[in-house]
Design a protein around this motif. Structure first.
Motif, PDB file in Angstrom:
ATOM      1  N   THR A  92      -2.266  -9.001 -10.741  1.00 20.48           N
ATOM      2  CA  THR A  92      -2.240  -7.536 -10.712  1.00 20.48           C
ATOM      3  C   THR A  92      -2.382  -6.927 -12.099  1.00 20.48           C
ATOM      4  O   THR A  92      -2.255  -5.715 -12.260  1.00 20.48           O
ATOM      5  N   CYS A 136      -9.500  -1.053  -3.453  1.00 23.40           N
ATOM      6  CA  CYS A 136      -8.165  -0.947  -2.862  1.00 23.40           C
ATOM      7  C   CYS A 136      -8.185  -0.818  -1.347  1.00 23.40           C
ATOM      8  O   CYS A 136      -7.168  -0.456  -0.746  1.00 23.40           O
ATOM      9  N   VAL A 155      -4.946  -0.314  -8.910  1.00 24.06           N
ATOM     10  CA  VAL A 155      -3.926   0.738  -8.917  1.00 24.06           C
ATOM     11  C   VAL A 155      -3.266   0.812 -10.285  1.00 24.06           C
ATOM     12  O   VAL A 155      -3.074   1.897 -10.854  1.00 24.06           O
ATOM     13  N   GLY A 157       0.804  -1.209   0.000  1.00 25.34           N
ATOM     14  CA  GLY A 157       0.000   0.000   0.000  1.00 25.34           C
ATOM     15  C   GLY A 157       0.838   1.261   0.000  1.00 25.34           C
ATOM     16  O   GLY A 157       0.464   2.266  -0.617  1.00 25.34           O
ATOM     17  N   TRP A 170      -5.419   8.704  -1.083  1.00 21.80           N
ATOM     18  CA  TRP A 170      -6.511   7.758  -1.354  1.00 21.80           C
ATOM     19  C   TRP A 170      -7.841   8.472  -1.470  1.00 21.80           C
ATOM     20  O   TRP A 170      -8.674   8.129  -2.329  1.00 21.80           O
ATOM     21  N   ALA A 215      -6.515  -5.404  -5.686  1.00 24.80           N
ATOM     22  CA  ALA A 215      -6.204  -4.011  -5.375  1.00 24.80           C
ATOM     23  C   ALA A 215      -5.051  -3.514  -6.233  1.00 24.80           C
ATOM     24  O   ALA A 215      -5.070  -2.381  -6.736  1.00 24.80           O
TER      25      ALA A 215
END
Length: 362
Positions: free
Chosen positions: A259, A157, A297, A105, A143, A293
């Motif tokens: 991803t 996310c 991104v 993160g 965020w 997540a």
């Protein structure tokens, strides 16, 4: 099983109505997108645009800051791999614990920073000059700001940002967060995200982070394997070569996306042929929450456009999961639209403005 489409890029219905009817006002206008290496302005309803300026050139650089590694002519994939490995070492070396979603993160947040500019050294120095409380607050506001822009992606996310909700993080966690932040900046995360290197928008940084932090046994248990980018690129070229026609509005489904490595290759191949990936509909599905997540991104970093849906689920067990992803993405955007003008949205905008004021005052 014969009725279940699991092709690498299986077509969804030609007219996924619940998604394509998203009002254009819900997304930043394409005409307003500035040249690369500058952040696209973020539209808040029909009102003014919030621009994210880079910190001033005289931003302080901490005296004890590690020397910045120059990426130079290194391949972006090599730089991303080295960055991920360095962050993993920093996290474990500071006893960060087993919550790998925190270092993942941190890197995701730095990559999503709305600040861009030519003077990356000043930007890096400004971030590293923040104290722990300011750094924590900066991460929260990144965020919040990105949710205003892309709720259908940032809504996936949560696992990468939930750790920021702790009111009193302990000393070990604060130290580990700062160590990963420093190492990520040292290894060029801002440079990779700011399009400083040719083709860097095609780097799957999130995949390298997950691979570096997750144990071999955990990856095998999830059936998760990192496919080399070169292999993904070859498969994408073969897939495109077998298509009779490529047209705007085509939909691509990746039923085990991780991803998004294969989507990265497909989008890159489309660009090479003169097509804009933002004109397509992309759907990514995976069973792992952190991978999902990361894919969300990446969809922002790779500029895949407004019609992207990402969802956690099992493609083998739910044959219609792609359409569910599209419906839920539309619902997330509609939810954001309903909040316009409410106290919650006004508060989110005010927090974003405070973050930008912090940058101006640095």
């Amino acid at each position: 099983m014969d009725e279940l489409q699991l092709d690498l890029f299986a077509d969804l219905p030609d007219e996924p109505a619940t998604f394509v009817r998203i009002p254009s006002s819900a997304l930043p206008p394409r005409a307003a997108v500035p040249p690369r290496r500058k952040v696209a302005p973020i539209t808040v309803g029909q009102g003014a645009l919030i621009e994210a300026p880079a910190p001033p050139p005289n931003a302080p650089v901490p005296a004890k800051r590690r020397p910045r590694r120059k990426l130079g002519f290194r391949r972006p994939t090599e730089s991303a791999r080295d960055l991920a490995e360095a962050c993993a070492i920093a996290w474990h070396g500071h006893h960060g614990g087993g919550r790998m979603e925190i270092p993942v993160g941190i890197v995701a947040t730095l990559a999503l920073l709305p600040f861009r500019g030519d003077d990356l050294v000043a930007l890096e120095g400004w971030i590293l000059g923040l104290d722990d409380q300011q750094l924590w607050k900066l991460y929260e506001e990144v965020w919040a700001l990105r949710w205003i822009q892309a709720p259908h992606l940032i809504g996936r996310c949560g696992i990468l940002s939930q750790w920021l909700e702790q009111e009193e993080p302990d000393r070990n966690l604060r130290a580990a967060v700062r160590a990963v932040t420093e190492r990520a900046i040292q290894y060029g995360v801002l440079e990779l995200a700011a399009n400083e290197l040719p083709g860097n928008l095609d780097v799957d940084l999130m995949s390298w982070m997950v691979t570096s932090l997750r144990s071999k046994g955990a990856r095998e248990g999830l059936g998760e394997y990192h496919t080399p980018p070169e292999v993904c690129d070859m498969i994408a070229r073969v897939t495109i070569g077998g298509m009779d026609e490529i047209r705007p509005g085509m939909s691509f489904l990746e039923p085990a996306s991780g991803t998004g490595g294969m989507v990265r290759s497909m989008a890159s191949a489309l660009r090479d042929l003169g097509h804009d990936p933002a004109d397509m509909l992309w759907v990514m599905v995976d069973i792992d929450a952190i991978a999902v997540a990361g894919a969300a991104v990446n969809a922002i970093l790779w500029e895949l456009g407004g019609n992207v849906a990402v969802i956690r689920g099992d493609s083998l067990a739910e044959g219609d999961i792609g359409n569910r992803a599209i419906r839920e993405a539309a619902e997330m955007i509609e939810h954001r639209d309903r909040l316009r003008g409410t106290a919650a949205m006004v508060a989110a905008i005010q927090r974003a403005e405070r973050m930008l004021s912090l940058a101006k005052a640095a």
